[in-house]
Design a protein around this motif. Structure first.
Motif, mmCIF file in Angstrom:
data_model
loop_
_atom_site.group_PDB
_atom_site.id
_atom_site.type_symbol
_atom_site.label_atom_id
_atom_site.label_comp_id
_atom_site.label_asym_id
_atom_site.label_seq_id
_atom_site.Cartn_x
_atom_site.Cartn_y
_atom_site.Cartn_z
ATOM 1 N N SER A 75 0.823 -1.203 0.000
ATOM 2 C CA SER A 75 0.000 0.000 0.000
ATOM 3 C C SER A 75 0.860 1.257 0.000
ATOM 4 O O SER A 75 2.025 1.226 0.428
ATOM 5 N N TYR A 76 0.270 2.351 -0.461
ATOM 6 C CA TYR A 76 0.981 3.631 -0.456
ATOM 7 C C TYR A 76 1.347 4.030 0.973
ATOM 8 O O TYR A 76 2.461 4.491 1.235
ATOM 9 N N ALA A 77 0.416 3.836 1.909
ATOM 10 C CA ALA A 77 0.675 4.209 3.306
ATOM 11 C C ALA A 77 1.833 3.398 3.888
ATOM 12 O O ALA A 77 2.687 3.931 4.622
ATOM 13 N N GLU A 78 1.887 2.097 3.573
ATOM 14 C CA GLU A 78 2.968 1.242 4.075
ATOM 15 C C GLU A 78 4.317 1.691 3.496
ATOM 16 O O GLU A 78 5.331 1.756 4.211
ATOM 17 N N ALA A 79 4.335 2.001 2.196
ATOM 18 C CA ALA A 79 5.572 2.458 1.562
ATOM 19 C C ALA A 79 6.013 3.796 2.143
ATOM 20 O O ALA A 79 7.207 4.020 2.394
ATOM 21 N N MET A 80 5.062 4.699 2.403
ATOM 22 C CA MET A 80 5.419 6.022 2.936
ATOM 23 C C MET A 80 5.942 5.904 4.361
ATOM 24 O O MET A 80 6.896 6.598 4.740
ATOM 25 N N ALA A 81 5.349 5.005 5.159
ATOM 26 C CA ALA A 81 5.840 4.799 6.523
ATOM 27 C C ALA A 81 7.260 4.260 6.505
ATOM 28 O O ALA A 81 8.105 4.657 7.323
ATOM 29 N N ALA A 82 7.554 3.358 5.564
ATOM 30 C CA ALA A 82 8.914 2.824 5.453
ATOM 31 C C ALA A 82 9.889 3.922 5.032
ATOM 32 O O ALA A 82 11.015 3.995 5.536
ATOM 33 N N ALA A 83 9.471 4.796 4.108
ATOM 34 C CA ALA A 83 10.327 5.893 3.669
ATOM 35 C C ALA A 83 10.628 6.848 4.823
ATOM 36 O O ALA A 83 11.769 7.304 5.000
ATOM 37 N N GLN A 84 9.608 7.176 5.627
ATOM 38 C CA GLN A 84 9.841 8.022 6.793
ATOM 39 C C GLN A 84 10.821 7.358 7.758
ATOM 40 O O GLN A 84 11.682 8.033 8.349
ATOM 41 N N GLY A 85 10.692 6.031 7.910
ATOM 42 C CA GLY A 85 11.614 5.316 8.791
ATOM 43 C C GLY A 85 13.049 5.378 8.303
ATOM 44 O O GLY A 85 13.987 5.481 9.098
ATOM 45 N N VAL A 86 13.232 5.332 6.973
ATOM 46 C CA VAL A 86 14.579 5.423 6.408
ATOM 47 C C VAL A 86 15.201 6.774 6.749
ATOM 48 O O VAL A 86 16.360 6.866 7.171
ATOM 49 N N VAL A 87 14.428 7.859 6.570
ATOM 50 C CA VAL A 87 14.960 9.202 6.848
ATOM 51 C C VAL A 87 15.230 9.362 8.344
ATOM 52 O O VAL A 87 16.251 9.939 8.743
ATOM 53 N N THR A 88 14.336 8.858 9.165
ATOM 54 C CA THR A 88 14.540 8.939 10.617
ATOM 55 C C THR A 88 15.802 8.196 11.031
ATOM 56 O O THR A 88 16.590 8.674 11.858
ATOM 57 N N ALA A 115 5.944 14.035 10.965
ATOM 58 C CA ALA A 115 6.666 14.762 12.014
ATOM 59 C C ALA A 115 7.772 15.650 11.451
ATOM 60 O O ALA A 115 8.199 16.603 12.110
ATOM 61 N N PHE A 116 8.240 15.355 10.234
ATOM 62 C CA PHE A 116 9.296 16.173 9.639
ATOM 63 C C PHE A 116 8.803 17.578 9.292
ATOM 64 O O PHE A 116 9.606 18.478 9.075
ATOM 65 N N LEU A 117 7.466 17.757 9.214
ATOM 66 C CA LEU A 117 6.935 19.087 8.934
ATOM 67 C C LEU A 117 7.360 20.104 9.985
ATOM 68 O O LEU A 117 7.522 21.288 9.691
ATOM 69 N N HIS A 118 7.550 19.634 11.224
ATOM 70 C CA HIS A 118 7.942 20.562 12.293
ATOM 71 C C HIS A 118 9.320 21.167 12.036
ATOM 72 O O HIS A 118 9.626 22.245 12.548
ATOM 73 N N GLU A 286 10.685 -7.573 4.576
ATOM 74 C CA GLU A 286 9.946 -7.024 5.713
ATOM 75 C C GLU A 286 10.370 -5.569 5.877
ATOM 76 O O GLU A 286 11.528 -5.274 6.191
ATOM 77 N N LEU A 287 9.443 -4.657 5.634
ATOM 78 C CA LEU A 287 9.746 -3.234 5.765
ATOM 79 C C LEU A 287 9.638 -2.824 7.225
ATOM 80 O O LEU A 287 8.778 -3.322 7.957
ATOM 81 N N ARG A 288 10.505 -1.918 7.631
ATOM 82 C CA ARG A 288 10.486 -1.426 9.001
ATOM 83 C C ARG A 288 9.968 -0.001 9.008
ATOM 84 O O ARG A 288 10.252 0.796 8.120
ATOM 85 N N SER A 289 9.183 0.320 10.001
ATOM 86 C CA SER A 289 8.728 1.690 10.203
ATOM 87 C C SER A 289 9.079 2.111 11.615
ATOM 88 O O SER A 289 9.305 1.269 12.492
ATOM 89 N N THR A 290 9.128 3.403 11.827
ATOM 90 C CA THR A 290 9.515 3.938 13.134
ATOM 91 C C THR A 290 8.277 4.413 13.873
ATOM 92 O O THR A 290 7.500 5.193 13.319
ATOM 93 N N PRO A 291 8.056 3.975 15.101
ATOM 94 C CA PRO A 291 6.910 4.469 15.879
ATOM 95 C C PRO A 291 6.911 5.989 15.952
ATOM 96 O O PRO A 291 7.978 6.620 16.032
ATOM 97 N N GLU A 292 5.730 6.555 15.933
ATOM 98 C CA GLU A 292 5.617 8.016 15.862
ATOM 99 C C GLU A 292 6.318 8.709 17.023
ATOM 100 O O GLU A 292 6.986 9.731 16.846
ATOM 101 N N ALA A 293 6.184 8.170 18.227
ATOM 102 C CA ALA A 293 6.799 8.816 19.394
ATOM 103 C C ALA A 293 8.316 8.824 19.273
ATOM 104 O O ALA A 293 8.981 9.826 19.581
ATOM 105 N N VAL A 294 8.906 7.718 18.816
ATOM 106 C CA VAL A 294 10.356 7.643 18.648
ATOM 107 C C VAL A 294 10.798 8.566 17.516
ATOM 108 O O VAL A 294 11.809 9.265 17.620
ATOM 109 N N GLN A 295 10.033 8.588 16.428
ATOM 110 C CA GLN A 295 10.361 9.458 15.302
ATOM 111 C C GLN A 295 10.381 10.917 15.739
ATOM 112 O O GLN A 295 11.300 11.673 15.413
#
Length: 562
Positions: A75-88, A115-118, A286-295
């Motif tokens: 899904s697009y959401a799953e791919a975007m969460a993985a991309a955010q995790g890579v940058v984090t 969260a990167f918007l901040h 297996e894609l990894r994502s970062t929990p929002e609080a940790v990110q």
């Protein structure tokens, strides 16, 4: 860039020592393999009996990463969460101000940045000012990335270094920042020219430390097809029929290049290379994502550390020098203490001691960790020299209880004076001279200039210091200014000693009755030669600090006419 056990860099400068990927570094759940490979952003599920089954890791910035969501399998959401995790994850391993982010999202008006918007509000230097959502802004942002890539190629890598990390590994070089370009919803918001720019960055950016993370719009998924191959759950890539409702300019020639992650048989797939055949095979991952609080914690910590370095005006390498240099360390603490008391006074607050100072922004801006013993020692000094008074009822000569600025301390705070010479000149010492432990000093106007140099402890009076030969005053002043700045250039110990020797030779000659112009020219050329490599790095993206100081010193020395 990591601090290491013997580093003198402040602990806050390395948030990666707190977080590794999406876990706390101290988390006992870390396996020994994950500690050895902390950049495990994606795990590939290969069969254990395959000879190439030992390739389950994807490291960041070694390549570009292109997610191709298809909806059902990825899904697009799953791919975007993985991309955010890579940058984090990249941010968790970068020293402050050593990571730049360009974020593009026309499909969802910037919401993909999460969260990167901040960062756009708290530190626009990290995230290129904002998240780019309109075609003109997207093209301008990519042009800046392409220009920076060309500058790094031309001024840093040349034909000498294979990649940016090799350049940054040189001793005495302030590291160039890595850059991550995130594109969400490609090709939404793109023109043909901006798509070509993205392709150019994809082809040439990795060498310059610039990597792409692209999440395609799901309408682009039909570009590629997959077929089952060689073993259950394995696949091979085939050409697909083409995207749905693609822009009229689109063609495979502008497809961003990189490691693809795509959907197949209900799950994401990534590529591995078989051995010894060298064949590309697609395997479940297996894609990894970062929990929002940790990110959020990583992003805010990184932004905070970067702001502190920006406020101090020093690079991590300069902070290293500042922290181990006793003079700079002491002056920095005295100035911070005076500045903090001035802030308290302006806010009509009356601190009972220095406990709040230890936790204050004024202390953090120094970039140095001080012991309370050091603070107590400098409080006593400031009290003794009349910068502050202490004690509510009876005078406190230690300066520790109820400190308040005197008018002298207030003048120092408002003037911004913070050098060793400022404290020495205002110390109230008597005896007909000024004690100076730092660099050559001048008395009187330029026509009567007197200098002291190369002494561990100098006591000057008008009668005891040699006079500069007429016609050499400007040269003496320029060299003295350069010598005073020497600890701030970030030179190696050997180069710093050579620079000091060259400067001392010039100062000796200009004070002699018949200066040897040839010797002065040779020493001046040697001094310029030592400063030139530092000043030469003052290109776009390199930052200020030692580069600008060295450039100013070179300009100063070049203007001299003698």
């Amino acid at each position: 860039m990591r601090p290491g056990e013997d580093s003198c860099l402040a602990p806050f400068a390395f948030p990666q020592d707190t977080y590794i990927g999406d876990r706390l570094a101290a988390d006992p759940a870390h396996s020994s393999r994950e500690r050895a490979f902390p950049r495990s952003l994606m795990r590939r599920k290969v069969l254990p009996h395959r000879p190439w089954a030992d390739l389950p890791w994807l490291d960041l910035c070694d390549t570009n990463l292109v997610f191709m969501p298809d909806g059902p399998s990825l899904s697009y959401a799953e791919a975007m969460a993985a991309a955010q995790g890579v940058v984090t994850d990249q941010m968790s391993k970068s020293a402050p101000n050593r990571l730049k982010i360009t974020w593009i999202d026309a499909l969802h008006s910037g919401r993909s940045a999460g969260a990167f918007l901040h960062l756009a509000e708290s530190n626009s230097l990290i995230i290129d000012g904002q998240v780019w959502t309109d075609p003109g802004g997207i093209e301008s942002a990519l042009l800046r990335v392409a220009d920076r890539m060309a500058v790094i190629e031309r001024t840093c890598l040349k034909n000498e270094f294979t990649h940016l990390d090799a350049y940054n590994a040189q001793p005495g070089v302030a590291p160039e920042a890595h850059q991550v370009v995130v594109v969400a919803g490609y090709p939404a918001g793109f023109r043909e020219t901006s798509a070509q720019l993205l392709r150019q960055i994809a082809q040439n950016g990795v060498r310059a430390g610039i990597c792409l993370i692209v999440v395609m719009d799901t309408s682009m998924a039909p570009i590629l097809g997959t077929t089952d191959a060689i073993a259950p759950s394995y696949a091979q890539l085939t050409d697909g029929p083409g995207p749905v409702n693609a822009p009229d300019w689109w063609s495979p020639a502008v497809l961003p290049l990189g490691e693809f992650v795509l959907g197949h048989s209900g799950r994401p797939y990534a590529r591995v290379i078989t051995a010894p055949q060298g064949e590309a095979v697609w395997v479940p991952c297996e894609l990894r994502s970062t929990p929002e609080a940790v990110q959020t914690a990583i992003i805010s910590g990184y932004a905070r550390a970067s702001r502190r370095l920006a406020e101090s005006g020093l690079s991590p390498r300069e902070l290293d020098i500042k922290r181990i240099d006793p003079t700079a360390r002491t002056v920095s603490l005295r100035s911070a203490m005076i500045g903090w008391l001035h802030e308290q006074d302006a806010a009509n607050r009356f601190p009972p001691g220095w406990d709040d100072f230890v936790r204050s922004d004024a202390m953090q801006r120094t970039g140095i960790t001080y012991t309370f013993a050091e603070i107590a020692k400098q409080a006593a000094y400031l009290c003794e020299q009349g910068y502050l008074v202490a004690g509510s009822d009876s005078p406190d000569t230690t300066g520790l209880s109820f400190p308040r600025l005197t008018s002298k301390g207030g003048d120092m705070a408002m003037s911004g004076s913070a050098s060793a010479d400022d404290f020495a000149a205002n110390s109230g010492r008597s005896g007909g001279g000024t004690t100076n432990n730092y660099a050559p000093v001048f008395h009187g106007d330029v026509n009567d200039t007197q200098i002291a140099w190369n002494n561990h402890h100098v006591t000057q009076t008008q009668e005891t210091v040699e006079q500069v030969t007429p016609g050499f005053e400007e040269l003496a002043q320029a060299v003295a200014r350069t010598l005073a700045r020497l600890p701030r250039f970030g030179l190696s110990a050997e180069d710093a000693e050579d620079a000091s020797t060259s400067a001392d030779t010039i100062l000796v000659e200009v004070a002699s009755p018949s200066p040897d112009r040839g010797r002065i020219r040779r020493s001046l050329a040697a001094l310029r030669g030592i400063l030139l490599p530092v000043a030469a790095q003052a290109g776009p993206g390199a930052g200020g600090g030692s580069h600008d100081l060295a450039k100013a010193a070179l300009d100063d020395l070049r203007r001299v006419d003698y």
